[in-house]
Motif scaffolding. Structure first.
Motif, PDB file in Angstrom:
ATOM      1  N   GLU A  12      14.466  61.122  15.490  1.00 56.04           N
ATOM      2  CA  GLU A  12      14.737  62.161  14.500  1.00 56.04           C
ATOM      3  C   GLU A  12      16.003  62.943  14.835  1.00 56.04           C
ATOM      4  N   LYS A  13      16.171  63.287  16.109  1.00 58.35           N
ATOM      5  CA  LYS A  13      17.272  64.160  16.504  1.00 58.35           C
ATOM      6  C   LYS A  13      18.632  63.483  16.392  1.00 58.35           C
ATOM      7  N   TYR A  14      18.693  62.192  16.714  1.00 62.68           N
ATOM      8  CA  TYR A  14      19.998  61.531  16.836  1.00 62.68           C
ATOM      9  C   TYR A  14      20.296  60.527  15.716  1.00 62.68           C
ATOM     10  N   GLN A  15      19.421  60.415  14.720  1.00 66.68           N
ATOM     11  CA  GLN A  15      19.655  59.409  13.681  1.00 66.68           C
ATOM     12  C   GLN A  15      20.937  59.683  12.897  1.00 66.68           C
ATOM     13  N   ASP A  16      21.285  60.945  12.702  1.00 69.07           N
ATOM     14  CA  ASP A  16      22.511  61.265  11.959  1.00 69.07           C
ATOM     15  C   ASP A  16      23.751  61.218  12.848  1.00 69.07           C
ATOM     16  N   HIS A  17      23.566  60.917  14.134  1.00 76.76           N
ATOM     17  CA  HIS A  17      24.690  60.818  15.073  1.00 76.76           C
ATOM     18  C   HIS A  17      24.960  59.369  15.497  1.00 76.76           C
ATOM     19  N   GLY A  18      24.247  58.412  14.862  1.00 73.01           N
ATOM     20  CA  GLY A  18      24.548  57.009  15.132  1.00 73.01           C
ATOM     21  C   GLY A  18      23.536  56.280  15.993  1.00 73.01           C
ATOM     22  N   LEU A  19      22.372  56.877  16.267  1.00 71.46           N
ATOM     23  CA  LEU A  19      21.328  56.188  17.026  1.00 71.46           C
ATOM     24  C   LEU A  19      20.375  55.474  16.076  1.00 71.46           C
ATOM     25  N   VAL A  20      20.063  54.233  16.409  1.00 75.22           N
ATOM     26  CA  VAL A  20      19.034  53.479  15.693  1.00 75.22           C
ATOM     27  C   VAL A  20      17.919  53.171  16.681  1.00 75.22           C
ATOM     28  N   VAL A  21      16.736  53.627  16.370  1.00 73.43           N
ATOM     29  CA  VAL A  21      15.553  53.307  17.174  1.00 73.43           C
ATOM     30  C   VAL A  21      14.776  52.195  16.469  1.00 73.43           C
ATOM     31  N   ILE A  22      14.475  51.137  17.222  1.00 72.03           N
ATOM     32  CA  ILE A  22      13.693  50.015  16.691  1.00 72.03           C
ATOM     33  C   ILE A  22      12.465  49.835  17.574  1.00 72.03           C
ATOM     34  N   GLY A  23      11.309  49.976  16.995  1.00 71.74           N
ATOM     35  CA  GLY A  23      10.081  49.655  17.704  1.00 71.74           C
ATOM     36  C   GLY A  23       9.764  48.183  17.528  1.00 71.74           C
TER      37      GLY A  23
END
Length: 330
Positions: free
Chosen positions: A64-75
């Protein structure tokens, strides 16, 4: 504070492919083109794993915190037990656990093999060029992971990357273990991995058998009472009134279990040293120790307040048809 200095990050390999996923939740399939220029955090999990559940609050907060800064989390959901291959079960778990980031369904272990992974949970963090720069196997390492996310986003040219750390207060199943008092190990109830089974006599494999409990139960030993079939992955109750006993030393007691037949339910009663658990009851039982098995998932039976000592848990099932897979503790 953990400081990750310049030049201290080795290249551990390159981001594995996700082509082997049989499907996706919360997203259309993601490939190399979708991830180009992104910092990617890959989280291997399976939904009944208590060790993963205790990391989820951090992974969810980072997404949530870094999605607008270019982080993609993939489960990457790679199942351990047969029922975890059921997409409806995984979809329900994703909803119940508020997992909003993309989830690759890895029923065939293809993504697991592409990463040469061996653990639940396991986190791999790749830079904007797709190079894996860090991994974390098991619980912990949260500050180091987040500092690395911040560094890789900054190195990728992202502006305004936050420098503070997420503040989470996990509760329920996500609450951190009481490591100082935890003396009981994960214990499987299927004969393939079972240890410290204490019911007298020889176990009868893959057929119904009447078991009894021993006169005394040593710490971290377990026993069956009643008519059970001891299968490769689980103990399956064949007649109402069957019991499982476990002598443990931990704040929390969990049991992965479910009804043998979808859509059915199995009521149960939990006792702690022969008495209702009262204030020591877990999320899935009341103060009198009553609960119902309705889904194939992890159930929290005990969460003790105060000081911890050796105690005996006894769970009695009022109807047949429950499959009990593994005890975990916290």
């Amino acid at each position: 504070m953990i400081t990750i200095g310049p030049g201290s990050l080795p290249v551990e390999g390159h981001l594995g492919g996700f082509d082997g996923a049989i499907g996706w939740l919360n997203s259309s399939p993601l490939g190399a083109a979708d991830l180009r220029g992104k910092v990617v955090l890959v989280d291997f999990w399976t939904y009944t794993c208590i060790n993963w559940l205790r990391t989820l609050a951090y992974v969810r907060a980072w997404a949530e915190k870094y999605q607008d800064h270019g982080l993609v989390v993939i489960g990457v959901h790679t199942p351990e037990f047969p029922f975890e291959h059921d997409i409806d079960n995984v979809r329900q778990a994703v909803m119940d656990m508020a997992v909003d980031y993309p989830v690759a369904l890895d029923n065939d272990y293809a993504v697991w093999r592409a990463f040469n992974n061996r653990y639940w949970p396991a986190v791999y963090i790749a830079d904007a060029d797709g190079r894996i720069r860090h991994h974390q196997f098991g619980e912990g390492g949260y500050e180091e992971c987040e500092r690395l996310i911040q560094r890789l986003l900054s190195e990728a040219g992202r502006e305004g990357v936050p420098s503070d750390l997420v503040s989470v207060a996990p509760d329920g199943l996500e609450a951190q273990a009481d490591w100082a008092s935890l003396q009981s190990p994960e214990t499987y109830l299927g004969y393939e991995q079972a240890r410290r089974f204490a019911s007298p006599g020889d176990a009868a494999l893959d057929r119904t058998h009447t078991y009894v409990v021993p006169e005394t139960l040593e710490l971290n030993h377990w026993a069956l009472a009643g008519d059970w079939t001891l299968e490769r992955r689980a103990s399956v109750l064949d007649r109402a009134g069957g019991r499982i006993l476990f002598r443990f030393h931990a704040r929390d007691v969990h049991l992965v279990m479910g009804p043998f037949t979808r859509g059915t339910s199995v009521p149960f009663q939990v006792l702690l040293d022969g008495e209702p658990p009262h204030e020591a009851h877990g999320l899935d039982v009341d103060e009198l120790g009553t609960g119902t098995v309705e889904q194939q998932r992890l159930y929290q039976l005990i969460r003790q307040p105060g000081s911890i000592r050796d105690r005996t848990l006894e769970i009695t099932f009022r109807a047949p048809g429950v499959e009990a897979y593994v005890f975990t503790f916290g």
